[in-house]
Each structure stands twice: as C-alpha cells, then as structure tokens.
Design a protein around this motif. Structure first.
Motif, PDB file in Angstrom:
ATOM      1  N   ASP A 111       2.466   1.436   5.965  1.00 36.81           N
ATOM      2  CA  ASP A 111       3.034   2.232   7.056  1.00 36.81           C
ATOM      3  C   ASP A 111       2.017   3.297   7.438  1.00 36.81           C
ATOM      4  O   ASP A 111       0.941   3.419   6.845  1.00 36.81           O
ATOM      5  CB  ASP A 111       4.380   2.854   6.646  1.00 36.81           C
ATOM      6  CG  ASP A 111       4.265   3.724   5.396  1.00 36.81           C
ATOM      7  OD1 ASP A 111       3.147   4.201   5.084  1.00 36.81           O
ATOM      8  OD2 ASP A 111       5.299   3.926   4.727  1.00 36.81           O
ATOM      9  N   ASP A 112       2.350   4.080   8.435  1.00 31.25           N
ATOM     10  CA  ASP A 112       1.415   5.096   8.932  1.00 31.25           C
ATOM     11  C   ASP A 112       1.019   6.083   7.837  1.00 31.25           C
ATOM     12  O   ASP A 112      -0.135   6.486   7.737  1.00 31.25           O
ATOM     13  CB  ASP A 112       2.044   5.855  10.116  1.00 31.25           C
ATOM     14  CG  ASP A 112       2.146   4.971  11.344  1.00 31.25           C
ATOM     15  OD1 ASP A 112       1.278   4.106  11.503  1.00 31.25           O
ATOM     16  OD2 ASP A 112       3.105   5.147  12.123  1.00 31.25           O
ATOM     17  N   GLY A 113       1.965   6.449   6.985  1.00 33.75           N
ATOM     18  CA  GLY A 113       1.682   7.438   5.951  1.00 33.75           C
ATOM     19  C   GLY A 113       0.703   6.928   4.922  1.00 33.75           C
ATOM     20  O   GLY A 113      -0.238   7.636   4.525  1.00 33.75           O
ATOM     21  N   SER A 114       0.895   5.697   4.447  1.00 34.66           N
ATOM     22  CA  SER A 114       0.007   5.153   3.420  1.00 34.66           C
ATOM     23  C   SER A 114      -1.390   4.920   3.967  1.00 34.66           C
ATOM     24  O   SER A 114      -2.389   5.130   3.258  1.00 34.66           O
ATOM     25  CB  SER A 114       0.579   3.848   2.867  1.00 34.66           C
ATOM     26  OG  SER A 114       0.736   2.886   3.902  1.00 34.66           O
ATOM     27  N   LEU A 156       0.813  -1.210   0.000  1.00 39.34           N
ATOM     28  CA  LEU A 156       0.000   0.000   0.000  1.00 39.34           C
ATOM     29  C   LEU A 156       0.845   1.258   0.000  1.00 39.34           C
ATOM     30  O   LEU A 156       0.374   2.328  -0.385  1.00 39.34           O
ATOM     31  CB  LEU A 156      -0.926  -0.012   1.226  1.00 39.34           C
ATOM     32  CG  LEU A 156      -1.982  -1.127   1.248  1.00 39.34           C
ATOM     33  CD1 LEU A 156      -2.746  -1.098   2.558  1.00 39.34           C
ATOM     34  CD2 LEU A 156      -2.933  -1.004   0.076  1.00 39.34           C
ATOM     35  N   THR A 157       2.094   1.137   0.433  1.00 37.50           N
ATOM     36  CA  THR A 157       2.973   2.308   0.460  1.00 37.50           C
ATOM     37  C   THR A 157       3.486   2.647  -0.922  1.00 37.50           C
ATOM     38  O   THR A 157       3.388   3.786  -1.394  1.00 37.50           O
ATOM     39  CB  THR A 157       4.151   2.061   1.408  1.00 37.50           C
ATOM     40  OG1 THR A 157       3.653   1.749   2.704  1.00 37.50           O
ATOM     41  CG2 THR A 157       5.042   3.276   1.489  1.00 37.50           C
ATOM     42  N   SER A 158       4.015   1.669  -1.635  1.00 37.95           N
ATOM     43  CA  SER A 158       4.609   1.939  -2.944  1.00 37.95           C
ATOM     44  C   SER A 158       3.557   2.159  -4.029  1.00 37.95           C
ATOM     45  O   SER A 158       3.814   2.863  -5.006  1.00 37.95           O
ATOM     46  CB  SER A 158       5.523   0.782  -3.348  1.00 37.95           C
ATOM     47  OG  SER A 158       4.781  -0.424  -3.473  1.00 37.95           O
ATOM     48  N   GLU A 159       2.369   1.571  -3.890  1.00 38.97           N
ATOM     49  CA  GLU A 159       1.344   1.743  -4.918  1.00 38.97           C
ATOM     50  C   GLU A 159       0.790   3.163  -4.931  1.00 38.97           C
ATOM     51  O   GLU A 159       0.243   3.616  -5.926  1.00 38.97           O
ATOM     52  CB  GLU A 159       0.200   0.743  -4.718  1.00 38.97           C
ATOM     53  CG  GLU A 159       0.598  -0.720  -4.820  1.00 38.97           C
ATOM     54  CD  GLU A 159       1.182  -1.096  -6.167  1.00 38.97           C
ATOM     55  OE1 GLU A 159       1.089  -0.291  -7.113  1.00 38.97           O
ATOM     56  OE2 GLU A 159       1.740  -2.199  -6.293  1.00 38.97           O
TER      57      GLU A 159
END
Length: 681
Positions: free
Chosen positions: A389-392, A364-367
């Motif tokens: 991660d928290d950001g995504s 979910l972070t890189s997508e």
C-alpha cells in the motif's frame, strides 16, 4: 699541469668510488635484487642461501627456490621478514635464529616442514618477537602443529590452512596468548572442543572447508569475524546466559547443513550474517501443536559426551539479537515464510538476499521493512502475489535494487516501482509481466495489474525484462527514462525499434538475444558499449554498428558465414570483447579471424570453439587451420568418364551404321545361319 689542478678531479673520482664500491663488491652473477633494505631472490633455483651484504638487511624473499634446509642466516641480525614459500623446505636448523632478535614475520607456506618439524620447532622457540607465522600447506597433523607452536607467546597472526589437522583441544594453542588472527581453513577438523579458551585476544577465526558437525556453546565474546562456511554444521547455538555483549560483526555459516536459524547471542553487534546454501526454514506454524511446545535436542561429539538442550524452536527469542544486522543472506534455503515480527526486529537491515527459496507471497505492508533497506533480492522463488500500500512503499524510500526474477508473477501492484523514489535497478525477468499501453495506465497503487508503467521513474537506470513473453512494446514505454542497461532477450518476436529511440542518449547495454530480430538501427546510440544479439539467426552484422563506439559484442549462435574485411577492421579497432562461437563460418573466408587475432586489444571469448565448414558436412575448428584447405579442387576423373562415354557410344553407333550400309549381305547371311535353319517334315 699543476698539482692543484688535479685536486678537483681526484675528489670527484673519490666520491664516485665511494658510491660505486657497495655495488661493485656485490656479486654480479647473484640471482638477487637489492631494493633498499630488501633482498628479492625469488625464482632463482637456489638450493642454499645466496651471498648478500649483511648490512642492515631487513627483508629476505626466497620464494620458489629449492632450499631444503635453512641454516645460514646468522650473519643477518637485522632481519624482520623472511619468506621461504614454495621451496620444498623440510627443516630449519635449531640455531638458525639465535641472532634474529628482530624477526617478526616468517613465511614457510607450501613446504614439507612435516619431515623435520622437531628441528624446526626448536628453531622457532628462539623467536621471542615473532608476530606473523605462515605454516600453511605443510602436511602438518595435530601433534606436529602443537610442537611447532610451543612458547610462541608473541604470535598475533597464524596460518595453518591446508594441513592435516583433525582434532583441537584446550592444549592446541595454549601458549598463544596474543593471537588475534587464526586461519584453519581446508584441514580435516571434525572437533574443536574448547580449543580457543587460551586466546582472549582472538578476533578473526577461519574454520571454512572442514568437517565440523556443529558449533554449540559458542562463548567467544571477543571474536569479531567467524567464518565456518563449507562444513557439515547442523546447529549453531551460542551461550544464552551471558550478559556480556558479543563483539561478533560477521558470521559466515554458508554452505552447511543448518536446519534452523542459528541461535544467536542475546546481546551482539552482528552486522553480516551469511546463511546461504543450507536447509534452513522456519517452524513457527508447528507451535499450534501442543505436543511440540518443547523440543529436546540431543548433541553428541566423538568423545561420546551428550548434551541436552530443551528449546522452543519457533520461539522468537532464539533468533537472538539481530537489531544491528546490515546484511542477511538466506539464498538457497527452504524458507517459505517469515515469522511474525522477524523482519521488524532488523531495524538496520540494508541488504536482504532471499533468492532460491520457497516464498509464495510477499506482503510488504505486514512485513514492516524499515527505511534502511537498500537491496531486496527475492528472485527464483515461487512468488505469485505481492501486496503493498502507499504507506509501506513510502517506507522503502532508500530501496535501490529490487530483484523479482524467475518467479510466477502475473500481476503486481500498479505503482509498485513508480512509488520508490531511489529505485535504480529492477529485474522482472522470467515473469509474465507486460508493459502498459497509455490507455491502460492507472494511478491506484494497490490495484493489481498484468502490466506496468515504466516511464517517469527518474532514478531508474537498469531494467531487466528477459523472458517476459513480451510481444509489443509501446512507443512511449521508455519515455522520460535515463536507462543505461536494458535487457529484453528471450522475448521472441518482440518489436522494439520505435520504443528504443528515446534511450539513444543514455543506453550503454542492450540485450536483444533470442528475439528473432534481423536488423536494428543503432546508429544514434552514441553511448552504447555492450550489445547482445546472440541466437537470432543473423546472416550479417548490422552496418549501423560501425558508427558507434562499441566495446562488447555478443553474436553467438547465429548464421554468419563470414565478416567482410572492412567491417572486421572497423570492429577490431573499437571492440574489447567479442563472442563468436556457435556460427558456422566459411573456411575459405576467414580473413576476419586473423584481423581479430592481430588486434591485441580484442578478446575473442571461446576462440577455441569457433568453427567453420569447407564442405557440406566437414566442420573444423578455426584455430586448427592445418586440418582444412581452401585451394581450388582438383578436376575429378569422373567428369572425363562422363564426357567420354557418350562420345564413344556415338562413334560406335555411327561405325555400325556405316559398316552395315556398305556390307548388307553380311547381315543377311548371319541372320540366315542363325534363324533360318532347314526343318524336316
């Protein structure tokens, strides 16, 4: 009586006569009903036009009759709509419409116009105001359709579905300059070469359920909706050299044979892209092979013309303009990864449906999903890892529906769901994910854990945990939740009685099928409307169900032999739907069945499959009450035989003993004669 006294009475009678005259003059035996300016003559077994008052009649409905030839409407010059669907209509007389200057809508669906299409064509040419024409289901071929559509320049809506069209070319619709909506589904078309070049106003085109092999050189910039589903399309290629923005908003290419993501326009307003049930995947990893940097693709049509297209099939530019996509449906393909930056290009995406693909990981972070994402369905893939991660997770603030069912997940980021502020529905069915005990709770979002914490997710309403191999559910598992739907079926041996109590005020649907549960107290669940207790070997229905206002009850595949009369009446007064098949009821205790049948508001789903037994091996359908009997069985002669044999043997034995007691010499004489014979020495 003075003459002046009659005047008011005569005036009233005169007014009534004027009101009733149109009604009384209308034939009382006519099968038609007049509603304002509409004559409804459907299902009247009419073989010709009925007698109708011609004044100001605007709509004539003659569906489901037996009119073979249309020839008598000259007396209705105000007609705007005529509907003659399902008549077996063969032809229209050439002069029928010569007075129909106002006719706009004509429905000839499901008839036999192919028989007299030439006469009908001549009649249609006189309709200079016609806007809507339905010729569906008339066995029309290409030549017939071309003849019928000549000079209909005012036409805006045309339905030719369910006919025998095979090939279309630039002459097929050349006179329909005002056409906006065209339905060509369910024909036999395999070619549509330049067929719509004369229709600059065409906005909706339906080509579904045909035999089209490809759609190349797509250049219909004015089209808003294109449905080409259920064909044999392997390629969709739009013209890339056009600087004009395509108006296309919905493109349906589902149920085809697409191998590649469609080559969409460079400038478009596409919002809904349906690509489900193809063979589509991405080929970016082939770019490492220098010999495959350019691929020459050859296209053939049945005129044996050849087109060469050279393209880098893994080039991101070929995805076209997908920035305005709202819905992307890729279900049932072979996608095993997303190309770099693919998701990021869809900044307006709200629904991504990826079930039945080959994804193994999801990062979910890189997508880089955008905050517009509302629905994410990645069910029925091969997922064994999800990273976040928290950001995504903070970016996914609008995510409401998240479906991860039927994957290979055994671990998930601990705070995956608790970090989604608007999550409403979560489906983790058929994964090996458990529910954490209080001592297993962790606050680190990125740490992978085999169990998850469900409490304190205030927005969550639907939770599906079918087939997750759950054995124990902590008492505090659902504390603080306001669940309306909880699905725990296919978890044999699960113990949930204590953990469910915190949901008694909100729960509306509860699934406990195939959990080996025998009894559960639901008396406090006042909001419960639907309950699944199927496949649990239940011998009776829990008594607590009488105290709740249940609407749907599933008790299939249990061991019920009957339902007590009082219990059946209580359920029948509340239920709307009940599932009972798969139980073997007692044929002699089926009053409950008649109770449910008499209750008109109860739907017994699969009623024809409900069975009963009237013996150890004899099974019957409950609906077939003539095949079994519940009267007292007739006494068998075998019992009399078994009773008489010992008595007869006893009497015979006593008689022999008595006889030999009083006649002993007879026995001695008999023995001597048989065994004591003289012997010579």
């Amino acid at each position: 009586m003075p003459v002046q006294g009659l005047t008011p009475i005569l005036l009233c009678l005169l007014a009534m006569w004027r009101i009733l005259t149109p009604v009384s003059s209308y034939p009382q035996h006519s099968p038609c009903q007049l509603v304002q300016k509409t004559a409804v003559c459907n299902n009247g077994k009419l073989s010709s036009m009925p007698e109708l008052p011609p004044e100001n009649l605007e709509e004539l409905q003659l569906n489901y009759n037996q009119i073979k030839t249309l020839q008598d409407i000259l007396q209705y010059p105000s007609l705007i709509t005529i509907s003659l669907a399902c008549n077996g209509l063969e032809k229209v007389q050439p002069n029928v419409f010569q007075n129909s200057k106002s006719l706009e809508n004509l429905n000839f669906a499901n008839n036999n116009i192919h028989i007299g299409y030439e006469e009908t064509s001549a009649a249609l040419r006189k309709l200079h105001a016609l806007r809507f024409l339905d010729l569906s289901e008339n066995e029309l071929n290409d030549e017939m359709a071309f003849s019928l559509l000549q000079n209909l320049s005012s036409l805006e809506y045309l339905n030719l579905s369910g006919n025998l069209l095979r090939r279309l070319d630039e002459t097929s619709f050349r006179d329909l300059h005002n056409l906006k909506d065209l339905d060509l589904q369910r024909n036999r078309m395999f070619e549509i070469d330049s067929a719509f070049g004369s229709n600059p106003k065409l906005q909706r085109l339906n080509l579904a359920f045909n035999y089209l092999p490809c759609l190349t050189d797509f250049n219909m910039t004015q089209l808003v909706v294109l449905n080409a589903s259920y064909n044999s399309i392997e390629w969709f290629i739009s013209r890339q050299d056009l600087n004009e923005t395509f108006q296309l908003e919905t493109l349906d290419l589902s149920n085809n044979r697409l191998l590649f993501f469609p080559f969409l326009p460079s400038h478009s307003r596409l919002q809904n892209l349906y690509l489900s049930h193809n063979m589509l995947r991405f080929y970016e990893h082939f770019a490492d092979n220098s010999t495959l940097q350019n691929s020459s693709v050859e296209f053939y049509n049945l005129k044996k013309h050849m087109k060469n297209v050279t393209a880098q099939l893994w080039d991101d530019n070929l995805h076209g303009d997908i920035s305005s996509l709202d819905t992307l449906d890729l279900r049932g393909n072979q996608v095993d990864y997303f190309p770099d930056g693919f998701i990021k290009k869809m900044s307006s995406l709200s629904r991504l449906r990826m079930s039945m693909n080959c994804l193994e990981t999801l990062n979910l972070t890189s997508e880089q999903f955008f905050g517009s994402l509302y629905e994410l369905d990645i069910s029925n893939n091969r997922l064994n890892q999800i990273s976040a991660d928290d950001g995504s997770l903070a970016t996914l603030g609008n995510l409401t529906y998240f479906n991860l069912s039927r994957n290979n997940l055994e671990e998930l980021p601990f705070g995956l769901f608790s970090s989604l502020p608007r999550i409403h529905s979560i489906d983790l069915s058929y994964n090996n994910i458990g529910i954490c005990r209080p001592d297993e709770i962790n606050t680190n979002v990125s740490i992978l854990t085999p169990c998850l914490q469900w409490n304190k997710i205030e927005s969550l309403r639907q939770l599906y945990l079918k087939g997750c191999n759950l054995e124990t559910v902590p008492t505090s598992a659902f504390t603080g939740l306001s669940l309306t739907h909880l699905e725990l079926s296919d978890n044999p041996g699960i113990d949930v009685q204590d953990s469910l109590q915190s949901l008694s005020g909100t729960l509306q649907h509860l699934g406990l099928g195939n959990t080996q549960i025998q009894d559960v107290d639901l008396s406090h669940f006042r909001s419960l409307k639907s309950l699944n207790l199927s496949r649990n070997s239940l011998s009776h229905i829990t008594s607590s169900l009488h105290e709740i206002d249940l609407k749907v009850l599933d008790i299939r595949d249990n061991r019920l032999s009957t339902i007590p009369s009082g219990q059946a009446q209580s359920l029948a007064s509340k239920l709307h739907t009940i599932f009972l098949a798969g139980n073997t009821f007692n044929c002699c205790q089926t009053e409950w069945f008649r109770t449910f049948e008499r209750a008109k508001t109860v739907n017994m789903v699969g009623k024809s499959d409900i069975e009963c037994q009237d013996g150890p091996t004899r099974t019957h359908k409950l609906l077939d009450s003539q095949s079994f009997s519940c009267s007292a069985p007739e006494e068998s002669i075998l019992w009399y035989i078994l009773l008489l044999v010992p008595i007869c043997l006893f009497v015979t034995g006593v008689s022999i003993v008595v006889f030999l007691t009083y006649k002993p010499k007879i026995l001695q004489t008999s023995i001597k004669k048989k065994y004591l014979k003289p012997t010579s020495y």
